[in-house]
Design a protein around this motif. Structure first.
Motif, short mmCIF file in Angstrom:
data_model
loop_
_atom_site.label_atom_id
_atom_site.label_comp_id
_atom_site.label_asym_id
_atom_site.label_seq_id
_atom_site.Cartn_x
_atom_site.Cartn_y
_atom_site.Cartn_z
N ASN A 1 0.85 -1.19 0.00
CA ASN A 1 0.00 0.00 0.00
C ASN A 1 0.89 1.25 0.00
N ALA B 1 0.14 4.17 0.83
CA ALA B 1 -0.12 4.96 2.02
C ALA B 1 0.67 4.44 3.22
N GLU C 1 -11.79 8.47 3.77
CA GLU C 1 -10.54 7.81 3.39
C GLU C 1 -9.41 8.17 4.36
N THR D 1 -7.78 5.19 6.60
CA THR D 1 -6.37 4.90 6.38
C THR D 1 -5.54 5.21 7.61
N VAL E 1 -8.69 -3.62 7.78
CA VAL E 1 -9.16 -3.31 6.42
C VAL E 1 -10.55 -3.91 6.19
N MET F 1 -8.58 2.98 0.90
CA MET F 1 -7.48 3.05 1.87
C MET F 1 -6.13 2.76 1.24
N ASN F 2 -6.08 2.68 -0.08
CA ASN F 2 -4.88 2.21 -0.76
C ASN F 2 -4.85 2.75 -2.19
N PRO G 1 -5.90 8.61 1.46
CA PRO G 1 -5.00 7.64 2.09
C PRO G 1 -3.62 8.20 2.43
N GLY H 1 -2.36 8.24 6.15
CA GLY H 1 -1.15 7.50 6.47
C GLY H 1 -0.08 8.37 7.09
#
Length: 254
Positions: free
Chosen positions: A85, A87, A148, A152, A183, A198-199, A223, A227
């Motif tokens: 990912n 993020a 999001e 995330t 997730v 989220m990615n 994200p 992150g």
């Protein structure tokens, strides 16, 4: 201050065999994750005559993504850290746990893995569409962006707590499971509103193959912001400079 550990890195470091192996591991893990996750949605749509946007479809997507991410993180953990990912990689970067150039190698691998997975899905399903992430009719762009960011944040915070924190101890054993579960839970919470990406890599592959980039920026900005916040919060408050970063993240760059 952890910000002092943020580094660009060197070209030699980015070309180091360990970094290239890590990139390959990220490519394979992301391919496996996206193929299973995106493929589950396509299979459900086929079995229900296109009615994938149902409660049962949401649960199926949650379970498939949770299981697939559990495996994808586990098989990459000892080689690349199992980011899977962009993020997560960005969150690790702002916390000083990976250099910028090595992070770019990860990003390229993750985006390629997602794209190849979607191309393989389109081929193996006889040309079925790999649907890009989209907003529900009652979900605004700002609603989706905040969602999001929050989802995330939870994901990357979990990564830090179970995989990166040097004090994690035996809880590190369950890191892939914990990451897969957060997730899966977030998909149940946000899947009906914006798809719960989220990615950025997960959103990028289907968007590129279907050539549909409507509101695609949300699945990058949200994200990455979430992150980054998680990485900074965990590093500044809970890790700081008391101990070095987890050995899983140091091994690549020793």
């Amino acid at each position: 201050m952890p910000i002092n550990r943020i580094a660009v890195g060197t070209a030699d470091e980015a070309r180091h065999p360990n970094t290239l192996k890590a990139g390959l591991a990220e490519f394979i893990s992301t391919l496996i994750f996206v193929y299973a996750g995106q493929g589950s949605g396509m299979a459900f749509a086929k079995l229900t005559a296109g009615a994938a946007n149902t409660p049962a479809g949401l649960v199926a997507a949650s379970v498939a993504h949770g299981f697939a991410l559990f495996v994808a993180v586990a098989i990459g953990a000892n080689i690349s850290g199992g980011h899977v990912n962009p993020a997560v990689t960005f969150g690790a970067f702002v916390g000083g746990n990976i250099t910028l150039l090595n992070g770019i190698v990860y990003w390229i691998a993750q985006l390629l893995g997602s794209t190849v997975a979607c191309l393989l899905l389109k081929f193996t399903t006889g040309g079925m569409e790999t649907s890009a992430f989209a907003l529900a009719t009652d979900c605004s762009t700002w609603n989706a962006l905040v969602m999001e960011i929050v989802m995330t944040f939870g994901l990357v915070y979990t990564v830090y707590a179970t995989a990166i924190d040097p004090k994690k101890g035996n809880i590190g054993i369950i890191a892939p499971l914990a990451i897969g579960l957060i997730v899966a839970a977030n998909i149940l919470a946000g899947g009906a509103f914006d798809g719960a990406s989220m990615n950025p890599a997960v959103a990028f592959g289907p968007a590129l193959v279907s050539w549909n980039f409507v509101n695609h920026w949300i699945y990058w900005v949200g994200p990455l912001v979430g992150g980054a916040i998680a990485g900074l919060v965990y590093e500044f408050i809970f890790i700081g400079h008391q101990e070095p970063a987890s050995a899983d993240y140091q091994r690549l760059f020793a």
